[in-house]
Design a protein around this motif. Structure first.
Motif, short mmCIF file in Angstrom:
data_model
loop_
_atom_site.label_atom_id
_atom_site.label_comp_id
_atom_site.label_asym_id
_atom_site.label_seq_id
_atom_site.Cartn_x
_atom_site.Cartn_y
_atom_site.Cartn_z
N LEU A 169 9.23 27.17 -38.45
CA LEU A 169 8.16 27.86 -37.76
C LEU A 169 7.17 26.86 -37.17
N TYR A 170 6.89 26.99 -35.87
CA TYR A 170 5.86 26.18 -35.23
C TYR A 170 4.51 26.59 -35.81
N TYR A 171 3.81 25.63 -36.39
CA TYR A 171 2.59 25.98 -37.12
C TYR A 171 1.65 24.78 -37.13
N PRO A 172 0.34 24.99 -36.98
CA PRO A 172 -0.61 23.88 -37.04
C PRO A 172 -0.48 23.11 -38.35
N GLY A 173 -0.54 21.81 -38.25
CA GLY A 173 -0.42 20.97 -39.44
C GLY A 173 0.83 20.11 -39.44
N TRP A 174 1.83 20.48 -38.63
CA TRP A 174 3.04 19.67 -38.50
C TRP A 174 2.79 18.51 -37.52
N THR A 175 3.22 17.32 -37.92
CA THR A 175 3.17 16.16 -37.04
C THR A 175 4.55 15.51 -37.03
N ALA A 176 4.80 14.69 -36.02
CA ALA A 176 6.12 14.05 -35.91
C ALA A 176 5.98 12.62 -35.44
N THR A 177 6.93 11.79 -35.88
CA THR A 177 7.09 10.44 -35.35
C THR A 177 8.55 10.25 -34.98
N VAL A 178 8.78 9.45 -33.94
CA VAL A 178 10.13 9.06 -33.53
C VAL A 178 10.17 7.55 -33.52
N ASN A 179 11.00 6.98 -34.38
CA ASN A 179 11.07 5.52 -34.55
C ASN A 179 9.69 4.95 -34.88
N GLY A 180 8.93 5.69 -35.68
CA GLY A 180 7.64 5.23 -36.15
C GLY A 180 6.48 5.49 -35.22
N GLU A 181 6.75 5.99 -34.01
CA GLU A 181 5.69 6.26 -33.04
C GLU A 181 5.40 7.76 -32.98
N PRO A 182 4.11 8.14 -32.86
CA PRO A 182 3.78 9.57 -32.77
C PRO A 182 4.51 10.25 -31.63
N ALA A 183 4.97 11.47 -31.88
CA ALA A 183 5.69 12.25 -30.88
C ALA A 183 5.16 13.67 -30.87
N GLU A 184 5.21 14.28 -29.70
CA GLU A 184 4.70 15.65 -29.57
C GLU A 184 5.72 16.66 -30.08
N ILE A 185 5.23 17.62 -30.85
CA ILE A 185 6.05 18.75 -31.26
C ILE A 185 5.79 19.89 -30.29
N LEU A 186 6.84 20.36 -29.66
CA LEU A 186 6.73 21.44 -28.69
C LEU A 186 7.01 22.78 -29.36
N ARG A 187 6.28 23.81 -28.93
CA ARG A 187 6.64 25.14 -29.37
C ARG A 187 7.82 25.60 -28.52
N ALA A 188 8.91 25.93 -29.18
CA ALA A 188 10.15 26.24 -28.48
C ALA A 188 10.70 27.59 -28.92
N ASN A 189 11.39 28.25 -27.99
CA ASN A 189 12.02 29.54 -28.31
C ASN A 189 11.07 30.47 -29.04
N TYR A 190 9.84 30.47 -28.58
CA TYR A 190 8.76 31.37 -29.02
C TYR A 190 8.13 30.98 -30.35
#
Length: 218
Positions: A169-190
Motif C-alpha cells: 500500500l502506498y502510504y506516507p512514511g515509506w522511503t526508498a534508495t536505489v544503490n544507496g541513493e534516495p529514490a522517489e516512490i511513485l503512487r501506482a495503480n491507484y
C-alpha cells in the motif's frame, strides 16, 4: 494479518479511503462504520487486480460456483479457492501511462483492456529513472534479500528502463534508495508503489518509518 498470513481484506477504523474505494464491491472491507458487501459478478471481473495485489487465495463461507476459481480446500461451510491470476509481489513492468485524474485511473484499471503485467498507471510524469548503472542484462530478475513489515531489500536486474511494481500500500512514511541513493516512490495503480529504474543491476531498499507526530521521539 491473520495467523501470520497477510490478508487483503481489513477491519479497522484506519482503513484508508483509497483502499476502501479500490476494493469497492469486491467486499471484505470493514472500516468499523459499515461492512462492504461483495458483488459476485464484479468480484470475478476484478480477479486480475487481486492477483496484482499478490492475492493467491479467496476464502468464502458461501458455496459459490466461480467458473474461473478452482476450490482447493473445503471445511464445512468454508471454501478456499485458488486465484489463477496471482502475480509476484515485486514485478518489473515495461510500459507506463500517466493519468492525473485518480477516478479516471481507477476506471481504466477496472476496464477489461488493462493488463497489469505490461502497464503501470501513475499520476505524474517521470523525469528520471533511478540507478547509476547501464550494464546489459540478459533477463529480468528480482531476488528478495530481506522482507518484513517495515523493510524490504531487493536485488533487481532490469533489461531496460522500466518500473519496479511493489504490491504494498502506498502510504506516507515509506522511503526508498536505489544503490544507496534516495529514490522517489511513485503512487501506482491507484493504491500501490512503484519505482522507475534504469537498465542494469540495482540494490533497492524500502523502509517504513512512522511520521505520526505522537510516535516521534522528542
Amino acid at each position: 494479518m491473520i495467523y501470520g498470513l497477510s490478508t487483503a481484506n481489513a477491519y479497522s477504523p484506519l482503513v484508508s479511503k483509497d483502499y476502501y474505494h479500490f476494493f469497492f464491491k469486491m467486499g471484505g472491507i470493514n472500516d468499523s462504520v459499515g461492512y462492504q458487501e461483495t458483488d459476485d459478478a464484479f468480484f470475478v471481473s476484478q480477479l486480475k487486480l487481486l492477483g496484482m495485489m499478490n492475492v493467491k487465495y479467496v476464502v468464502s463461507d458461501k458455496q459459490k460456483k466461480f467458473k474461473v476459481l478452482a476450490p482447493v480446500f473445503r471445511d464445512g461451510e468454508w471454501t478456499i479457492y485458488d486465484n489463477p491470476y496471482l502475480r509476484n509481489r515485486y514485478q518489473l513492468i515495461p510500459e507506463y501511462e500517466v493519468i492525473p485524474d485518480r477516478q479516471a485511473l481507477l476506471q481504466k484499471m477496472r476496464s477489461g483492456d488493462f493488463d497489469p503485467d505490461i502497464l503501470v498507471l501513475i499520476e505524474k510524469s517521470v523525469d528520471t529513472f533511478a540507478g547509476d548503472t547501464r550494464e546489459d542484462i540478459i533477463e529480468n530478475e528480482i531476488k528478495v534479500v530481506e522482507q518484513s513489515a517495515s523493510e524490504i531489500l531487493l536485488n533487481v536486474s532490469s533489461q531496460q528502463d522500466q518500473f519496479l511494481r511493489v504490491a504494498n500500500l502506498y502510504y506516507p512514511g515509506w522511503t526508498a534508495t536505489v544503490n544507496g541513493e534516495p529514490a522517489e516512490i511513485l503512487r501506482a495503480n491507484y493504491i500501490i508503489m512503484a519505482l522507475a529504474l534504469k537498465r542494469g543491476r540495482h540494490e533497492v531498499r524500502l523502509r517504513y518509518n512512522s511520521i505520526t507526530p505522537f510516535m516521534e521521539k522528542s
